[in-house]
Enzyme design. Sequence first.
Site, PDB file in Angstrom:
ATOM      1  CE  LYS A 199      34.108  33.110  44.420  1.00 38.22           C
ATOM      2  NZ  LYS A 199      33.315  34.299  44.127  1.00 38.22           N
ATOM      3  CD  GLU A 205      45.045  33.988  33.008  1.00 37.25           C
ATOM      4  OE1 GLU A 205      44.259  33.152  33.494  1.00 37.25           O
ATOM      5  OE2 GLU A 205      44.661  34.969  32.332  1.00 37.25           O
ATOM      6  N   GLY A 257      35.734  37.772  43.780  1.00 37.78           N
ATOM      7  CA  GLY A 257      37.199  37.802  43.672  1.00 37.78           C
ATOM      8  C   GLY A 257      37.794  39.158  44.018  1.00 37.78           C
ATOM      9  NE  ARG A 258      34.216  43.325  40.669  1.00 37.54           N
ATOM     10  CZ  ARG A 258      33.548  42.340  40.090  1.00 37.54           C
ATOM     11  NH1 ARG A 258      34.176  41.214  39.795  1.00 37.54           N
ATOM     12  NH2 ARG A 258      32.273  42.458  39.803  1.00 37.54           N
ATOM     13  CD  GLU A 343      36.658  41.428  37.170  1.00 37.62           C
ATOM     14  OE1 GLU A 343      37.588  41.229  36.373  1.00 37.62           O
ATOM     15  OE2 GLU A 343      36.577  40.825  38.254  1.00 37.62           O
ATOM     16  CG  HIS A 374      58.248  64.947  36.699  1.00 35.32           C
ATOM     17  ND1 HIS A 374      58.951  66.096  36.429  1.00 35.32           N
ATOM     18  CD2 HIS A 374      57.973  64.978  38.022  1.00 35.32           C
ATOM     19  CE1 HIS A 374      59.107  66.789  37.548  1.00 35.32           C
ATOM     20  NE2 HIS A 374      58.505  66.130  38.523  1.00 35.32           N
ATOM     21  CE  LYS A 503      38.454  34.511  32.981  1.00 34.30           C
ATOM     22  NZ  LYS A 503      37.716  34.104  34.183  1.00 34.30           N
TER      23      LYS A 503
HETATM   24  O1  F6P Z   1      39.177  37.914  35.498  1.00 33.64           O
HETATM   25  C1  F6P Z   1      38.032  37.394  35.995  1.00 33.64           C
HETATM   26  C2  F6P Z   1      38.154  36.812  37.364  1.00 33.64           C
HETATM   27  O2  F6P Z   1      37.091  35.925  37.558  1.00 33.64           O
HETATM   28  C3  F6P Z   1      38.187  37.865  38.458  1.00 33.64           C
HETATM   29  O3  F6P Z   1      36.943  38.320  38.811  1.00 33.64           O
HETATM   30  C4  F6P Z   1      38.884  37.132  39.533  1.00 33.64           C
HETATM   31  O4  F6P Z   1      39.354  38.008  40.499  1.00 33.64           O
HETATM   32  C5  F6P Z   1      39.987  36.458  38.743  1.00 33.64           C
HETATM   33  O5  F6P Z   1      39.357  36.088  37.537  1.00 33.64           O
HETATM   34  C6  F6P Z   1      40.643  35.287  39.394  1.00 33.64           C
HETATM   35  O6  F6P Z   1      39.743  34.231  39.641  1.00 33.64           O
HETATM   36  P1  F6P Z   1      40.146  33.029  40.584  1.00 33.64           P
HETATM   37  O7  F6P Z   1      40.356  33.561  41.961  1.00 33.64           O
HETATM   38  O8  F6P Z   1      38.997  32.073  40.526  1.00 33.64           O
HETATM   39  O9  F6P Z   1      41.410  32.413  40.054  1.00 33.64           O
END
Ligand code: F6P
Length: 541
Positions: A199, A205, A257-258, A343, A374, A503
Amino acid sequence: MTIWNDLDAHRRAHADRPITALFAAEPDRAARRSTQACGMVLDWSKTALDDRALDLLLDLARVVPERREAMFSGQRINETEGRAVLHTALRRPAGKDRGPVAVDGRDVLPGVAETLERMRRFATRIREGKIAGQGGSYTDVVNIGIGGSDLGPAMAVRALSPYHDGPRVHFISNVDGADAHDTLEGLDPGRTLVIVGSKTFTTIETMTNAATVRDWMGRAVTHPADQFAALSSALGKTAQFGIDADRVFGFEDWVGGRYSMWGPIGLSLMIAIGPDRFDEFLSGAAAMDDHFRDADLGQNMPVMLALVGLWHHQVCGYPTRAVLPYDQRLLRLPAYLQQLEMESNGKRVSMDGADLPRVSGPVVWGEPGTNGQHAFYQLIHQGTEIVPCEFMVAAEGHEPDLDNHHKLLLANCLAQSQALMRGRSLDEARALMEAAGLTGDELDRQARHRVFPGNRPSTTLIYPKLTPFRLGAIVALYEHRVFVEGVALGINSFDQWGVELGKELALSIAPLLDGDEAAAVGQDGSTLRLAELVARMRADG
Ligand code: F6P
């Protein structure tokens, strides 16, 4: 507070009453204490909820309709980020026509329809081979993203594997180089489409993985732009990365995001199962939205699932809940729900910043049955902590020739909720052991180990088959459940400030690992020592 106090008092008064006694007192309990929606049945009869508890919980939910309509109509209910919460608008084209949805006076639905149409055209042309990579039509798609930009599509792509008729789809999320390395192994760069989903297009990452994959591409193809697409609201940043504008699918800040798999973040799923199936997936979610908006609170599946959750966590004090899909293809559902639930509702202050008067959460975890049986069911049946279990199972599998497997799966699912409720008394355990030939001291010594306390609550969601429509409905059910729990607790379920501190600190620690002594200033002793150990181990090879 008084409703909570009344709930606490009611719970205390009946803490020892077995769930089985409720069945004895209420012959039609199983039918009365279940809720139907979208062709599914949620059975919550194997909980301790009785009329009084239910009335109190429904009282708690009286605030829901107003907040619910505020959400659906585009008000800025995510107050700490000043945003509307409109993931439901992404699937509105598939639901009832209820007129425009306006943010700041502007109807968002035409933009949603336009983006969906662009995704549809792109996915179709990829599936037909009309948009191809440098080495020919795409055989593989790699989605790079993390959190909400990974968990939803990764879960859904696996869940709907019987419907795959497009290129293979893979996911890279972890910044651990192992993820990129192992995923890319064996893929042909010229025939791989890389979708960078973020987003913000800043998540470290995702950007690190995207750069690594671009390098991998660059070694084999002369025009990497042909191999990339992006799912992001940050159009300037996607252009800077070198992704052509016609391959960028954006969404607005009112999609968290979620909650984002219903729009561009679902592109990999759309490519895998095709736009028509993706529409069915949206239709399932839209049907659950309609049910959530229209059904009475007491007949409302998300509301009832939420009230059961609040009863177990906030009133009974059970600290965790297990999600147990008896559906192998829902392997990633617990991980998906961990983000969705924890979250969203893992907060410590209410909307106005005051400390919460009740615990929030809970911890959500799980694993598909029968594998979990199991592994951790020992604790669920005989441990000292009670874990409310949320079972889910399809009446029918996708493998008619393996129906014997499916019946066993079903029998196991039903048996586990029965065992949790019923338990096994000391007398029953002794009788069984005597029948097996044990006597005297040995019998006495062993009997208590074979006792199951029982009276452990669970819900069971039954659906006909895991189709795209059904998956959409299940995910929307959980989204709205989280919403209802958040409203009852007075928290903002749509921000996530708790992920920020770690972060930020990672950015200040990274230079330390490169030997930058200035970065040691202000670090605590443990962190410094761990960094030193890392340096020593890396030097020693
Ligand atoms: O971990 C926090 C967060 O902001 C989540 O809410 C989101 O889904 C994820 O990082 C990824 O964010 P982005 O889509 O901006 O890379």
